[in-house]
Design a protein around this motif. Sequence first.
Motif, PDB file in Angstrom:
ATOM      1  N   PHE A 180       0.796  -1.217   0.123  1.00 47.24           N
ATOM      2  CA  PHE A 180       0.042   0.060  -0.111  1.00 47.24           C
ATOM      3  C   PHE A 180       0.896   1.186  -0.150  1.00 47.24           C
ATOM      4  CE2 PHE A 180      -2.711   3.254   1.936  1.00 47.24           C
ATOM      5  CZ  PHE A 180      -3.834   3.075   1.283  1.00 47.24           C
ATOM      6  N   GLY A 181       0.444   2.325  -0.660  1.00 44.28           N
ATOM      7  CA  GLY A 181       1.019   3.549  -0.815  1.00 44.28           C
ATOM      8  C   GLY A 181       0.382   4.644  -1.310  1.00 44.28           C
ATOM      9  N   ILE A 182       0.834   5.991  -1.126  1.00 44.43           N
ATOM     10  CA  ILE A 182       0.195   6.975  -1.492  1.00 44.43           C
ATOM     11  C   ILE A 182       0.776   7.619  -2.824  1.00 44.43           C
ATOM     12  CG2 ILE A 182      -0.535   9.519  -0.998  1.00 44.43           C
ATOM     13  CD1 ILE A 182      -0.278   8.586   1.829  1.00 44.43           C
ATOM     14  N   ASN A 183       0.113   7.710  -3.998  1.00 44.05           N
ATOM     15  CA  ASN A 183       0.888   7.884  -5.110  1.00 44.05           C
ATOM     16  C   ASN A 183       0.476   9.201  -5.722  1.00 44.05           C
ATOM     17  OD1 ASN A 183       1.888   4.850  -5.787  1.00 44.05           O
ATOM     18  ND2 ASN A 183      -0.751   5.051  -5.218  1.00 44.05           N
ATOM     19  N   LEU A 184       1.577  10.069  -6.275  1.00 41.68           N
ATOM     20  CA  LEU A 184       1.171  11.313  -6.795  1.00 41.68           C
ATOM     21  C   LEU A 184       1.640  11.070  -8.300  1.00 41.68           C
ATOM     22  CD1 LEU A 184       0.406  14.271  -6.997  1.00 41.68           C
ATOM     23  CD2 LEU A 184       2.752  14.743  -6.213  1.00 41.68           C
ATOM     24  N   THR A 185       0.637  11.499  -9.313  1.00 41.68           N
ATOM     25  CA  THR A 185       1.018  11.038 -10.466  1.00 41.68           C
ATOM     26  C   THR A 185       0.745  12.398 -11.597  1.00 41.68           C
ATOM     27  OG1 THR A 185       0.308   8.778 -10.368  1.00 41.68           O
ATOM     28  CG2 THR A 185       0.270   9.590 -12.804  1.00 41.68           C
ATOM     29  N   ALA A 186       1.594  12.476 -12.538  1.00 42.45           N
ATOM     30  CA  ALA A 186       1.575  13.556 -13.423  1.00 42.45           C
ATOM     31  C   ALA A 186       1.532  12.833 -14.834  1.00 42.45           C
ATOM     32  CB  ALA A 186       2.727  14.440 -13.388  1.00 42.45           C
ATOM     33  N   LEU A 187       0.507  12.987 -15.570  1.00 40.89           N
ATOM     34  CA  LEU A 187       0.594  12.265 -17.017  1.00 40.89           C
ATOM     35  C   LEU A 187       0.072  13.413 -18.103  1.00 40.89           C
ATOM     36  CD1 LEU A 187      -1.535   9.354 -16.004  1.00 40.89           C
ATOM     37  CD2 LEU A 187       0.911   9.325 -16.223  1.00 40.89           C
ATOM     38  N   TYR A 188       0.739  13.072 -19.332  1.00 38.05           N
ATOM     39  CA  TYR A 188       0.476  13.884 -20.648  1.00 38.05           C
ATOM     40  C   TYR A 188      -0.667  13.201 -21.238  1.00 38.05           C
ATOM     41  CZ  TYR A 188       0.783  17.001 -24.308  1.00 38.05           C
ATOM     42  OH  TYR A 188       0.893  17.787 -25.286  1.00 38.05           O
ATOM     43  N   ASN A 189      -1.722  13.718 -21.831  1.00 39.21           N
ATOM     44  CA  ASN A 189      -2.622  13.226 -22.719  1.00 39.21           C
ATOM     45  C   ASN A 189      -2.225  13.368 -24.133  1.00 39.21           C
ATOM     46  OD1 ASN A 189      -4.846  12.102 -24.101  1.00 39.21           O
ATOM     47  ND2 ASN A 189      -6.313  13.692 -23.478  1.00 39.21           N
ATOM     48  N   LEU A 190      -1.715  11.998 -24.712  1.00 36.61           N
ATOM     49  CA  LEU A 190      -1.195  12.169 -26.155  1.00 36.61           C
ATOM     50  C   LEU A 190      -2.354  12.471 -27.110  1.00 36.61           C
ATOM     51  CD1 LEU A 190       1.233   9.059 -26.055  1.00 36.61           C
ATOM     52  CD2 LEU A 190       1.925  11.583 -25.659  1.00 36.61           C
ATOM     53  N   ASN A 191      -3.596  12.193 -26.889  1.00 34.40           N
ATOM     54  CA  ASN A 191      -4.551  12.588 -27.685  1.00 34.40           C
ATOM     55  C   ASN A 191      -5.419  13.956 -27.705  1.00 34.40           C
ATOM     56  OD1 ASN A 191      -4.957  10.224 -29.338  1.00 34.40           O
ATOM     57  ND2 ASN A 191      -6.722   9.524 -28.338  1.00 34.40           N
ATOM     58  N   TYR A 192      -4.722  14.658 -26.769  1.00 35.85           N
ATOM     59  CA  TYR A 192      -5.458  16.047 -26.511  1.00 35.85           C
ATOM     60  C   TYR A 192      -5.528  17.109 -27.771  1.00 35.85           C
ATOM     61  CZ  TYR A 192      -6.981  20.144 -23.923  1.00 35.85           C
ATOM     62  OH  TYR A 192      -7.679  21.309 -23.499  1.00 35.85           O
ATOM     63  N   ASN A 193      -4.545  17.029 -28.402  1.00 36.36           N
ATOM     64  CA  ASN A 193      -4.387  17.906 -29.503  1.00 36.36           C
ATOM     65  C   ASN A 193      -4.814  17.246 -30.820  1.00 36.36           C
ATOM     66  OD1 ASN A 193      -3.383  19.977 -28.253  1.00 36.36           O
ATOM     67  ND2 ASN A 193      -1.453  19.253 -28.255  1.00 36.36           N
ATOM     68  N   GLY A 194      -5.075  16.063 -30.850  1.00 38.17           N
ATOM     69  CA  GLY A 194      -5.591  15.297 -32.088  1.00 38.17           C
ATOM     70  C   GLY A 194      -6.996  15.127 -32.020  1.00 38.17           C
ATOM     71  N   ASP A 195      -7.571  14.890 -30.794  1.00 39.54           N
ATOM     72  CA  ASP A 195      -9.241  14.635 -30.742  1.00 39.54           C
ATOM     73  C   ASP A 195      -9.734  15.582 -30.097  1.00 39.54           C
ATOM     74  OD1 ASP A 195     -11.661  13.591 -30.426  1.00 39.54           O
ATOM     75  OD2 ASP A 195     -10.998  11.702 -29.227  1.00 39.54           O
ATOM     76  N   ILE A 196     -10.557  16.486 -30.754  1.00 36.12           N
ATOM     77  CA  ILE A 196     -11.474  17.715 -30.125  1.00 36.12           C
ATOM     78  C   ILE A 196     -12.066  17.269 -28.906  1.00 36.12           C
ATOM     79  CG2 ILE A 196     -13.323  17.187 -31.891  1.00 36.12           C
ATOM     80  CD1 ILE A 196     -13.473  20.295 -31.780  1.00 36.12           C
ATOM     81  N   TYR A 197     -12.753  15.940 -29.022  1.00 35.72           N
ATOM     82  CA  TYR A 197     -13.488  15.567 -27.760  1.00 35.72           C
ATOM     83  C   TYR A 197     -12.846  15.271 -26.634  1.00 35.72           C
ATOM     84  CZ  TYR A 197     -17.287  15.178 -31.336  1.00 35.72           C
ATOM     85  OH  TYR A 197     -17.995  15.346 -32.344  1.00 35.72           O
ATOM     86  N   SER A 198     -11.498  15.010 -26.694  1.00 33.06           N
ATOM     87  CA  SER A 198     -10.580  15.164 -25.606  1.00 33.06           C
ATOM     88  C   SER A 198     -10.695  16.221 -24.706  1.00 33.06           C
ATOM     89  CB  SER A 198      -9.089  14.620 -26.007  1.00 33.06           C
ATOM     90  OG  SER A 198      -8.966  13.249 -26.259  1.00 33.06           O
ATOM     91  N   ARG A 199     -11.052  17.473 -25.446  1.00 27.66           N
ATOM     92  CA  ARG A 199     -11.226  18.591 -24.790  1.00 27.66           C
ATOM     93  C   ARG A 199     -12.183  18.859 -23.879  1.00 27.66           C
ATOM     94  NH1 ARG A 199      -7.906  22.967 -28.859  1.00 27.66           N
ATOM     95  NH2 ARG A 199      -6.520  21.470 -29.234  1.00 27.66           N
ATOM     96  N   PHE A 200     -13.350  18.154 -24.194  1.00 28.12           N
ATOM     97  CA  PHE A 200     -14.587  18.010 -23.336  1.00 28.12           C
ATOM     98  C   PHE A 200     -14.492  17.005 -22.243  1.00 28.12           C
ATOM     99  CE2 PHE A 200     -16.280  19.364 -27.478  1.00 28.12           C
ATOM    100  CZ  PHE A 200     -17.046  20.282 -27.122  1.00 28.12           C
TER     101      PHE A 200
END
Length: 213
Positions: A180-200
Amino acid sequence: MKLIKSALMALLLLTSGLTFGQITEDPEDRNNQGREPSRARTPEGDPLPFSQRLRFGLGMINLQFGNARIGTPLVIGVSPIIAYNASERLIVGAGINYLYRRFKLRTTTGTITENFNEYGARGFAMFELIPSAIPNLYAHGELETNRIWYPDQTVSDYRQRWVSAPLVGLTYMQPVSRRFGINLTALYNLNYNGDIYSRFAYNSPWVIRVSFF
């Protein structure tokens, strides 16, 4: 002769007790030796049973506050998680997503507020990068898919759509126990600029999460 037999019997019992102790020793006992408990192996180097490699927990996902451009002031998501220590450095897992989304849509007649419940799933893998130099820092890859609601301005209504997001980044885990642990995660969405619906679904290409497993 009787003394020899008694000594042999005592030695046999002591050896049996030590052997039993080694077989049943919990990996967390390594803390008493100044070593980190193993995540995937016994102190003797044997693979841990499947059940002892499992992790269960909860993650906070897609937490968003305000995006006037698309009229999405609030999104809160939670995800029950099950994970598995595939090796000392590799964790794989999956989660079921629930998101509450509140739209505040401006129209010619005023402002309409709508509340929606959304569902989805995700699978992820985490690999500890340099345990000797920076313990508990993981490269993190994930595929998340959610069935979201979004405002369709052309018909002044809301529609549903599946949105998938491949996410890559880093997770830092603060261990609480061996499983068991406490996790802090930072991720980048590779689809954000290619899929307009990702912005919703996401108001930024960066996704910051806190999870407990």
